[in-house]
Design a protein around this motif. Structure first.
Motif, mmCIF file in Angstrom:
data_model
loop_
_atom_site.group_PDB
_atom_site.id
_atom_site.type_symbol
_atom_site.label_atom_id
_atom_site.label_comp_id
_atom_site.label_asym_id
_atom_site.label_seq_id
_atom_site.Cartn_x
_atom_site.Cartn_y
_atom_site.Cartn_z
ATOM 1 N N ILE A 17 -47.722 36.603 157.919
ATOM 2 C CA ILE A 17 -48.942 36.674 159.191
ATOM 3 C C ILE A 17 -50.005 36.644 157.446
ATOM 4 O O ILE A 17 -49.667 38.136 157.134
ATOM 5 N N VAL A 18 -50.984 36.286 157.258
ATOM 6 C CA VAL A 18 -51.583 36.466 156.211
ATOM 7 C C VAL A 18 -53.624 36.411 156.688
ATOM 8 O O VAL A 18 -53.455 35.430 157.530
ATOM 9 N N ALA A 19 -54.140 36.989 156.555
ATOM 10 C CA ALA A 19 -55.809 37.539 156.405
ATOM 11 C C ALA A 19 -56.490 37.369 155.520
ATOM 12 O O ALA A 19 -56.288 37.585 154.224
ATOM 13 N N LYS A 20 -57.551 36.169 155.691
ATOM 14 C CA LYS A 20 -58.675 36.027 154.583
ATOM 15 C C LYS A 20 -59.984 36.553 155.244
ATOM 16 O O LYS A 20 -60.758 35.348 156.529
ATOM 17 N N ALA B 51 -54.531 41.806 158.025
ATOM 18 C CA ALA B 51 -52.886 40.836 158.349
ATOM 19 C C ALA B 51 -51.971 42.620 159.072
ATOM 20 O O ALA B 51 -51.735 42.325 160.218
ATOM 21 N N GLY B 52 -51.608 43.817 158.898
ATOM 22 C CA GLY B 52 -50.963 44.793 158.765
ATOM 23 C C GLY B 52 -51.826 44.648 160.432
ATOM 24 O O GLY B 52 -50.773 44.938 161.650
ATOM 25 N N GLU B 53 -53.235 44.884 160.549
ATOM 26 C CA GLU B 53 -53.476 44.777 162.352
ATOM 27 C C GLU B 53 -53.173 43.892 162.761
ATOM 28 O O GLU B 53 -53.083 44.380 164.102
ATOM 29 N N PHE B 54 -53.321 42.495 162.305
ATOM 30 C CA PHE B 54 -52.890 42.167 163.237
ATOM 31 C C PHE B 54 -51.664 41.391 164.245
ATOM 32 O O PHE B 54 -51.316 41.128 165.145
ATOM 33 N N ARG B 55 -50.639 42.675 162.681
ATOM 34 C CA ARG B 55 -49.203 42.568 163.704
ATOM 35 C C ARG B 55 -48.775 43.046 164.089
ATOM 36 O O ARG B 55 -48.207 43.045 165.420
#
Length: 144
Positions: free
Chosen positions: A42-45, A95-99
């Protein structure tokens, strides 16, 4: 993090990339044990008006056999009014928060990836490979 507090919901999931490679010269030998690997990244931008979340699912085998497939889906979640200024987003591991807590968003992306992998493996002449359509917790290592 309470996502509904910062981001508007979005149902627009986009297919970003698919890569499928048949490894014909690497078919399993009679009775050979092969391990299936399924890895999600998972990658967040952070963008000016929201966040783009990418989920990549890669499936392969150990030892390298049969095929390798990688599928990437994304979703854009716009900021709620004023949320972009509520914190320094460059210091947040989005990304970590979404994980950890992005349940519905991550599950929607994983469901699409699972469906696509099943369809592609079936179209490639194999039984469809069905992968998890929701987050799965890794088993705890008990020193074994």
């Amino acid at each position: 993090m309470e996502f509904y507090k910062y981001f508007l919901p979005s149902n627009k999931i986009n297919l970003e990339n698919i890569n499928y490679e048949t490894l014909e010269s690497n078919l399993p030998q009679n009775g050979e044990q092969v391990k299936l690997n399924c890895k999600d990244t998972i990658v967040a931008k952070i963008m000016k008006n929201g966040v783009k979340i990418n989920l990549n699912r890669k499936v392969d085998f150990e030892p390298e056999r049969l095929f390798v497939i990688s599928v990437t889906f994304s979703v854009f979640l716009p900021f709620r009014a004023g949320a972009e200024n509520e914190m320094d987003w460059s210091t947040v591991d989005v990304a970590g928060e979404f994980r950890r807590a992005g349940g519905p968003v991550i599950t929607a992306l994983m469901s699409k990836a699972s469906l696509m992998i099943g369809q592609i493996t079936a179209a490639a002449g194999q039984n469809p490979l069905i992968t998890a359509a929701a987050p799965v917790k890794a088993p705890e290592n008990r020193g074994e």
